[in-house]
Design a protein around this motif. Structure first.
Motif, mmCIF file in Angstrom:
data_model
loop_
_atom_site.group_PDB
_atom_site.id
_atom_site.type_symbol
_atom_site.label_atom_id
_atom_site.label_comp_id
_atom_site.label_asym_id
_atom_site.label_seq_id
_atom_site.Cartn_x
_atom_site.Cartn_y
_atom_site.Cartn_z
ATOM 1 N N LEU A 186 0.888 -1.219 -0.078
ATOM 2 C CA LEU A 186 -0.016 0.000 -0.049
ATOM 3 C C LEU A 186 0.921 1.244 -0.147
ATOM 4 N N LEU A 187 1.968 1.197 0.493
ATOM 5 C CA LEU A 187 3.139 2.398 0.639
ATOM 6 C C LEU A 187 3.864 2.495 -0.816
ATOM 7 N N SER A 188 3.855 1.484 -1.699
ATOM 8 C CA SER A 188 4.668 1.469 -2.712
ATOM 9 C C SER A 188 4.628 2.732 -3.610
ATOM 10 N N PRO A 189 3.374 3.083 -3.836
ATOM 11 C CA PRO A 189 3.070 4.122 -4.820
ATOM 12 C C PRO A 189 4.181 5.783 -4.422
ATOM 13 N N ALA A 190 4.001 5.679 -2.955
ATOM 14 C CA ALA A 190 4.537 6.928 -2.244
ATOM 15 C C ALA A 190 6.040 6.498 -2.442
ATOM 16 N N LEU A 191 6.634 5.399 -2.231
ATOM 17 C CA LEU A 191 7.960 4.943 -2.271
ATOM 18 C C LEU A 191 8.685 5.113 -3.823
ATOM 19 N N ASN A 192 7.763 4.707 -4.654
ATOM 20 C CA ASN A 192 8.381 4.862 -6.111
ATOM 21 C C ASN A 192 8.432 6.294 -6.493
ATOM 22 N N MET A 193 7.485 7.099 -5.850
ATOM 23 C CA MET A 193 7.406 8.612 -6.296
ATOM 24 C C MET A 193 8.793 9.180 -5.411
ATOM 25 N N PHE A 194 9.038 8.759 -4.319
ATOM 26 C CA PHE A 194 10.143 9.219 -3.572
ATOM 27 C C PHE A 194 11.396 8.855 -4.372
ATOM 28 N N VAL A 195 11.603 7.559 -4.851
ATOM 29 C CA VAL A 195 12.712 7.136 -5.684
ATOM 30 C C VAL A 195 13.069 8.039 -7.004
ATOM 31 N N LYS A 196 11.809 8.336 -7.536
ATOM 32 C CA LYS A 196 12.088 8.870 -8.859
ATOM 33 C C LYS A 196 12.357 10.255 -8.683
ATOM 34 N N ASN A 197 12.014 10.996 -7.710
ATOM 35 C CA ASN A 197 12.132 12.285 -7.474
ATOM 36 C C ASN A 197 13.245 12.946 -6.647
ATOM 37 N N LEU A 198 14.333 11.728 -6.276
ATOM 38 C CA LEU A 198 15.278 12.154 -5.363
ATOM 39 C C LEU A 198 16.522 11.923 -6.290
ATOM 40 N N THR A 199 17.450 13.067 -6.171
ATOM 41 C CA THR A 199 18.782 12.862 -6.518
ATOM 42 C C THR A 199 19.595 11.525 -5.949
ATOM 43 N N GLN A 200 20.716 10.833 -6.495
ATOM 44 C CA GLN A 200 21.334 9.909 -6.036
ATOM 45 C C GLN A 200 21.779 10.134 -4.611
ATOM 46 N N THR A 201 22.393 11.507 -4.482
ATOM 47 C CA THR A 201 23.012 11.846 -3.054
ATOM 48 C C THR A 201 21.785 11.869 -2.342
ATOM 49 N N GLN A 202 20.619 12.496 -2.441
ATOM 50 C CA GLN A 202 19.636 12.373 -1.414
ATOM 51 C C GLN A 202 19.032 11.029 -1.063
ATOM 52 N N PHE A 203 18.808 10.512 -2.140
ATOM 53 C CA PHE A 203 18.375 8.851 -1.895
ATOM 54 C C PHE A 203 19.466 8.166 -1.057
ATOM 55 N N LYS A 204 20.540 8.172 -1.266
ATOM 56 C CA LYS A 204 21.643 7.448 -0.455
ATOM 57 C C LYS A 204 21.729 8.233 0.953
ATOM 58 N N THR A 205 21.711 9.455 1.134
ATOM 59 C CA THR A 205 21.431 9.906 2.461
ATOM 60 C C THR A 205 20.412 9.432 3.352
ATOM 61 N N ILE A 206 19.302 9.446 2.672
ATOM 62 C CA ILE A 206 18.199 8.915 3.547
ATOM 63 C C ILE A 206 18.250 7.419 3.766
ATOM 64 N N LEU A 207 18.591 6.791 2.848
ATOM 65 C CA LEU A 207 18.607 5.467 2.972
ATOM 66 C C LEU A 207 19.875 5.055 4.075
#
Length: 331
Positions: A126-147
């Motif tokens: 149920l969370l997957s649409p939000a997670l997919n949008m999260f992945v799509k809109n972040l830069t690699q650096t932002q994604f890595k930092t949050i992860l």
């Protein structure tokens, strides 16, 4: 055609799930048992070291391919769950000759342990649409930092302090599934193509980590430390790395198999059949534990392998009925 190599990994991971459940009622983390039968227990520690990746691998595979939230897919999942719940319910009604609230409540997963994986996975789904949008809109650096931040929080409050946060639950939660999903998305998007190691090297690394975990766990237990069980938790960073190595290993294979693809559609059925709380502990777990304490270790291994294969194959066969009914109802 789906990637048969990754579908083969699903089948392998489900076999590992059944191996993990072999240890359900055998207290290998008990110092007494280690001293009474050290050779047998050491083998079971190795088994635990190799199989503990099972759940993480399933969730990582969802992240590897991505989840697309669709009404039909969700209904299909729920239909499969209720099909096996109802089947087991009818079996117990005939066996016991009476209705039981415990049996009825298990159908709807009302109890805490009832199909915990399914409930956590539905949360992720149920969370997957939000997670997919999260992945799509972040830069690699932002994604890595949050992860890194999410993994760090889980490591501190869901592993180092195993009860630090109840809703992480040692990896038995939608929160942990969300982290694994994002980790797999990141690795496939930014790292997978750059990893040149072969299947053999990656698979050997997975085995090596499992063996290391087993040795450390066995030694800690034999010396009287009760923390060895924490090594074999889904939130252990080493287990997460080990799980990821196994996914990467199978991603290096390249083959097509219609049979593998067909069988993999029934992977969840294997869990739903033997993992139902009306069967898992009172039948599957108890039977295997009794064999461990009553039989020689070689005979225990033979009997256990036989029962695993029986449940594995029988669930796939029964699931063909579910597929037929679903195609009739929804098709």
């Amino acid at each position: 055609m789906r990637d048969s190599n990754m579908e083969l990994l699903r089948l392998f991971a489900m076999f590992l799930v059944m191996l993990v459940h072999v240890l359900l009622l055998i207290p290998i983390h008990d110092g007494i048992l280690v001293n009474v039968c050290p050779k047998s227990v050491s083998c079971l520690y190795i088994l635990d070291g190799f199989s503990v990746v099972c759940v993480n691998v399933f969730v990582l595979l969802s992240g590897w391919f991505g989840i697309s939230l669709k009404k039909e897919s969700l209904l299909k999942l729920l239909f499969q769950v209720f099909f096996f719940s109802l089947l087991i319910f009818l079996f117990f009604c005939l066996k016991e000759g009476m209705f039981s609230w415990q049996v009825v409540s298990t159908i709807f997963m009302f109890n805490h342990n009832d199909y915990w994986f399914v409930k956590a996975y539905i949360g992720l789904y149920l969370l997957s649409p939000a997670l997919n949008m999260f992945v799509k809109n972040l830069t690699q650096t932002q994604f890595k930092t949050i992860l890194i931040l999410l993994l760090s929080f889980q490591t501190i409050y869901g592993w180092i302090d195993i009860n630090g946060v109840d809703w992480i639950a040692g990896g038995y939660s939608a929160y942990s599934f969300m982290i694994l999903y994002l980790l797999a998305r990141y690795v496939r998007k930014y790292m997978a193509d750059k990893i040149s190691f072969s299947f053999i090297k990656l698979f050997f690394s997975y085995l090596l980590i499992g063996l290391f975990q087993a040795i450390v766990g066995y030694l800690l237990t034999s010396f009287g430390y009760s923390v060895s069980g924490r090594l074999f938790t889904y939130t252990n960073p080493i287990v997460i790395i080990q799980s990821l190595l196994l996914v990467l290993a199978f991603s290096k294979l390249n083959f097509k198999s219609r049979i593998v693809n067909i069988l993999s559609t029934s992977c969840l059925a294997i869990y739903l059949f033997h993992g139902n709380e009306l069967i898992l502990r009172p039948i599957y777990g108890k039977m295997i534990a009794d064999w461990f304490f009553q039989l020689s270790f070689p005979l225990f291994c033979c009997y256990t392998f036989f029962i695993i294969m029986f449940f594995y194959i029988f669930a796939i066969v029964i699931d063909r009925i579910r597929i037929f009914l679903w195609n009739r109802i929804y098709g």
